[in-house]
Write a protein that holds these residues in place. Structure first.
Motif, short mmCIF file in Angstrom:
data_model
loop_
_atom_site.label_atom_id
_atom_site.label_comp_id
_atom_site.label_asym_id
_atom_site.label_seq_id
_atom_site.Cartn_x
_atom_site.Cartn_y
_atom_site.Cartn_z
N PHE C 154 5.95 3.22 6.52
CA PHE C 154 7.09 3.33 4.99
C PHE C 154 6.99 2.15 5.30
O PHE C 154 7.80 1.39 3.98
N LYS C 155 7.62 1.50 6.22
CA LYS C 155 8.55 -0.18 6.80
C LYS C 155 7.48 -0.80 6.01
O LYS C 155 8.35 -2.31 5.61
N HIS C 178 5.21 9.66 -5.41
CA HIS C 178 4.77 8.59 -6.40
C HIS C 178 4.40 7.86 -5.62
O HIS C 178 3.46 6.81 -5.72
N ILE C 179 4.88 6.77 -4.28
CA ILE C 179 5.04 5.25 -4.13
C ILE C 179 4.41 5.55 -2.89
O ILE C 179 3.52 4.55 -1.80
N TYR C 180 5.32 6.39 -2.16
CA TYR C 180 5.10 6.04 -0.94
C TYR C 180 4.22 6.69 -0.10
O TYR C 180 2.82 6.54 1.57
N VAL C 181 4.48 8.39 -0.44
CA VAL C 181 2.91 8.93 -0.22
C VAL C 181 1.97 8.54 -0.40
O VAL C 181 0.72 8.12 0.62
N PRO C 182 0.71 7.88 -1.28
CA PRO C 182 0.12 7.41 -1.47
C PRO C 182 -0.19 5.89 -0.56
O PRO C 182 -1.44 5.60 -0.47
N LEU C 183 0.61 5.34 -0.79
CA LEU C 183 0.55 4.16 -0.12
C LEU C 183 0.24 4.31 1.86
O LEU C 183 -0.52 3.41 2.22
N ALA C 184 0.58 5.41 1.46
CA ALA C 184 0.32 6.04 2.96
C ALA C 184 -0.77 6.67 3.43
O ALA C 184 -0.55 7.33 4.82
N LYS C 185 -1.65 6.65 2.65
CA LYS C 185 -2.85 7.47 2.84
C LYS C 185 -3.34 7.45 4.23
O LYS C 185 -3.55 8.63 4.63
N PRO C 186 -3.67 6.23 4.56
CA PRO C 186 -4.64 6.11 6.11
C PRO C 186 -3.15 6.84 7.01
O PRO C 186 -4.32 7.52 8.73
N THR C 187 -2.25 6.72 7.19
CA THR C 187 -1.40 7.15 7.71
C THR C 187 -1.63 9.03 8.18
O THR C 187 -1.50 9.67 8.80
#
Lengths: 336, 246, 269
Positions: C154-155, C178-187
């Motif tokens: 997230f950072k 909508h923003i953080y979760v999709p961007l962290a998908k690989p994690t």
């Protein structure tokens, strides 16, 4: 007289001992384009974030369209924002990016599509709407960010150095594009920049900030012709205005207002001669001061040569060297 | 929790000879499995990181024990170790050697446990080394090749020092695992014979759920926590160092 | 000279590989042949599925498997929700004592729930959750590993993306979703695979907290499967072992690349 659409009064923001923004006030009429100009760290971005609601002021008031918004969350202030990084969501297509805010605000699908089509046409993104931001050029990303503003229908748009990631040529293009878009939509714009050319060429009025305070707020013409302080005098214009110390006076003259003469005027000696194509910048020294001249065409002068320079008294600006305030013209130093 | 604060339990800690044995076992268990697993892990990572044919299969082989439940596989190992029909003794018999009581001999049982632990852990640690190896710039190896350095020199002078931060990180995790990985004891030795293969966490389990001495088990837990907090502080130090390396 | 070294090194690599796969290969051998071939290796020994049938009838594997799947999913679900919220707070919200909370989370990376079986058992007995899915799952919800991993991810999300979403009228939870979760998908993928394989294989805590078939997972079931000391049939044990590791093993072989990459990614952070 039209009332102010945006009004900021006595706004301050401090972090501990540090005053990022220190008691500033200004206002904008509907449809006005205001530039917040200043060097980095002057508080211009913080001011913008406070207007957006992304940052809370420590003191002061912000009114948008007559109502106090200090305690209103960003999403309810009815404004749009264009970020320096464009802030496009990398996992969404161009279309989804543009529609994001409308979906969050639960606008009807039909209305959404209507606004999308209008905006896409306006910024010429037609063939790209299904691409991801990663596949777009810098200029195209910029257009997506603008389209986001257009579909929002918000009357107030905040722009945070939107052109600083573009190359020089594209920047000039986008300047006029943003300006014409703003006029067409009747947007009130607060535009943060560190680039004096952007501010001078786009804004109806400029607010120059320095260390959290307003140094001068006026029209671009007044900034050039009537700088209130030596800081303003040096900030606007390229190369910057010469400030020459005469007793208790600081005398300012712009390089483009100085000419070479056969005799009379000021006797100075050449330090450096820098040919730049359409003009030559001549650096000379006079007592302890350095004076730059901008001369048309190519001139070759050897370092150490003695020359005489002169300017017309009307182009002279006087500042008190003790208070730093502007003094309305007394006697020209040319005559003394 | 309140009765565990009773000082008697802590006094008993000092007099408990089984505990002494358990701590000594835990120490040796960590002292042997950790370095061996790490050495194997580095070798595996180096092999898997080359462009050999079938590297994918090799990586799969090394990594498989990591995703298998220890408790299930322990049943297979139990058969390998079993005295009469066990596979290991069968092989020994084939070479004419005497049968060994792998799990029943107090001098051997702990080592039998260690073998399975190493099998389980090495492939897991390999992953960390593999990740680290892939961040090393090929330019370094090209430069070394120009110097005509031998393989061993390259490993000693370039690869191993660059893997140092990973090694420190894996080291602490391996020691931690050595304290919490006791599943196979339940199948293989149950800590026996005569506590010769008993480990601290298993001993806690025994006290709490076999001997129903919750208070003493709590006191033992505190002891284990102290050891782990000490390791945690060590890891913070290590992490700090990792930052300096970058 | 170099060539000989190469050959030796390659042979060693493969020898070790075979050694590492051997227990699994052996289990497959033993389970698909009649008992008398457990220690006799004949290439053309007759094949049979009787051992699997036998094992399946000896223990309620289906029930165990349902329990394992339910527990693993319950844990993963709880972890994803809790860790996402905690990670967001630790990455992006300013509050007093944030660094202290984060230090405690880091501390918990060391003091894993297994260590506290005695105390956790007492707590869950107090909550009357012994022998339930929730009892097995609860101590693992606030995964320090998950919080740490997601916080680091997230950072790396540019703050302007969050600002943009907020200006566009997105709520806090909406922004996370909508923003953080999709961007962290690989994690999320990495963490999920690590978590699933950990809890599919977890044994000690489920052993302590489950008493009956009702909640017992595969691992605990395997530990009481047969009584190996009393001359039990190794072929059947092998079949049982394969049944218990089967589902996870199949998933692992199918998604081998993702698994290895996920473990790697989780390890680098």
């Amino acid at each position: 007289m039209m009332s102010d659409f945006l009004s900021v009064s006595n706004l301050s923001r401090s972090y501990g001992e540090f005053h990022a923004v220190n008691d500033i006030s200004f206002s904008a009429k509907q449809g006005e384009f205001i530039a917040l100009l200043g060097p980095s760290g002057c508080g211009k971005s913080t001011t913008l974030k406070m207007i957006a609601g992304l940052e809370l002021p420590t003191a002061g008031k912000i009114e948008i369209n007559g109502s106090d918004v200090v305690n209103t969350p960003p999403g309810k202030r009815n404004l749009s924002m264009v970020f320096q990084s464009y802030a496009l969501f990398p996992h969404m297509s161009v279309k989804e990016n543009i529609l994001f805010g409308l979906k969050a605000r639960k606008v009807q699908k039909q209305e959404r599509n209507k606004r999308l089509n209008e905006a896409v046409e306006m910024v010429d993104l037609g063939p790209h709407i299904n691409k991801k931001p990663g596949q777009l050029s810098g200029g195209q990303c910029q257009r997506v960010a603008l389209a986001r503003t257009i579909v929002s229908n918000a009357p107030l748009c905040l722009m945070d150095e939107p052109l600083s990631n573009l190359d020089t040529k594209l920047r000039a293009e986008m300047r006029s594009e943003i300006r014409s878009l703003q006029r067409k939509l009747g947007l009130t714009v607060v535009y943060v920049t560190h680039d004096q050319i952007e501010a001078m060429s786009m804004a109806d009025s400029i607010i120059l900030l320095n260390e959290g305070r307003i140094e001068q707020a006026s029209t671009p013409e007044a900034f050039y012709e009537h700088p209130e302080t030596p800081f303003v005098a040096k900030f606007i214009g390229h190369p910057p205005m010469n400030l020459i110390a005469f007793d208790d006076l600081l005398v300012g003259v712009r390089p483009e207002h100085i000419g070479l003469v056969e005799q009379g005027g000021l006797a100075v000696s050449v330090v450096e001669c820098d040919y730049q194509g359409s003009e030559t910048i001549l650096t000379t020294s006079f007592k302890e001061s350095t004076i730059r001249l901008s001369l048309a065409g190519k001139r070759v002068l050897a370092p150490g040569a003695a020359v005489n320079i002169q300017w017309v008294p009307e182009n002279e600006h006087h500042f008190s060297s003790s208070s730093g305030q502007r003094i309305e013209r007394t006697n020209s130093v040319m005559n003394s | 929790m309140s009765d565990s604060l009773h000082l008697d339990n802590y006094r008993y800690l000092l007099e408990d000879e089984v505990l002494l044995q358990v701590l000594s076992n835990s120490f040796w268990y960590a002292a042997i499995t950790v370095p061996v697993s790490i050495a194997l892990a580095i070798a595996m990572a180096l092999w898997v990181n080359t462009k050999l044919r079938g590297v994918g299969l090799l990586r799969l082989a090394y990594f498989t024990p990591t995703v298998l439940p220890m408790i299930s596989v322990a049943n297979i190992w139990l058969f390998f170790y079993s005295t009469e029909i066990g596979l290991l003794n069968n092989i020994l018999g084939y070479f004419g050697a005497d049968a060994v009581n792998w799990l029943g001999d107090p001098d051997i049982s702990l080592y039998s446990l260690m073998a399975m632990t190493i099998w389980k852990e090495a492939g897991f640690f390999m992953i960390f080394y593999l990740a680290a190896l892939q961040t090393i710039s090929p330019d370094l190896y090209h430069a070394a090749a120009l110097e005509n350095a031998s393989r061993w020199t390259i490993f000693k002078r370039i690869t191993f020092p660059l893997l140092m931060p990973t090694t420190l990180f894996v080291l602490v995790n391996a020691i931690l695992n050595a304290f919490k990985l006791v599943d196979h004891l339940f199948i293989l030795t149950k800590g026996g014979p005569n506590n010769s293969s008993n480990l601290l966490l298993y001993y806690i389990f025994e006290n709490a759920f076999s001997f129903f001495d919750t208070a003493y088990a709590s006191a033992l837990t505190v002891l284990l926590l102290i050891i782990l907090v000490f390791l945690a502080l060590l890891q913070f130090g290590v992490l700090e160092k990792r930052v300096h390396y970058r | 000279m170099n060539r000989i070294l190469s050959i030796i090194s390659t042979s060693l690599a493969w020898a070790l590989g075979i050694l590492w796969l051997f227990p699994l290969l052996y289990a497959i051998w033993a389970s698909i042949h009649p008992s008398e071939f457990v220690t006799r290796f004949e290439l053309f020994a007759p094949l049979t599925l009787d051992n699997f049938r036998e094992a399946w009838n000896q223990a309620p594997f289906l029930r165990y498997m349902i329990n394992t799947v339910a527990i693993t999913m319950l844990i993963l679900g709880g972890q994803l929700i809790l860790c996402t919220l905690a990670a967001y707070a630790l990455a992006r919200m300013e509050f007093k004592g944030r660094s202290l909370v984060f230090a405690l989370v880091l501390m918990q990376l060391m003091v894993v729930p297994e260590i506290l079986i005695v105390e956790n058992y007492q707590t869950l007995a107090g909550l009357k959750l012994i022998d339930t899915y929730w009892g097995v799952a609860l101590p693992y919800f606030a995964s320090a590993f998950g919080i740490f991993l997601l916080r680091q991810t997230f950072k790396t999300v540019p703050e302007d993306l969050e600002n943009a979403a907020r200006v566009e009228g997105c709520s806090l939870l909406g922004t996370i979703w909508h923003i953080y979760v999709p961007l962290a998908k690989p994690t999320y993928l990495a963490f999920s695979l690590v978590s699933i394989s950990y809890h599919w294989n977890n044994f000690l805590w489920p052993l302590v907290v489950t008493n009956t078939e009702k909640s017992r997972p595969l691992t605990v079931g395997m530990s009481i499967f047969g009584a190996p000391e009393s001359g039990v049939d190794w072929a059947v044990i092998s079949a049982g072992t394969l049944i218990s590791v089967g589902p996870l093993l199949i998933v692992f072989i199918l998604f081998q690349r993702q698994f290895v990459q996920s473990f790697m990614q989780a390890g680098i952070k």
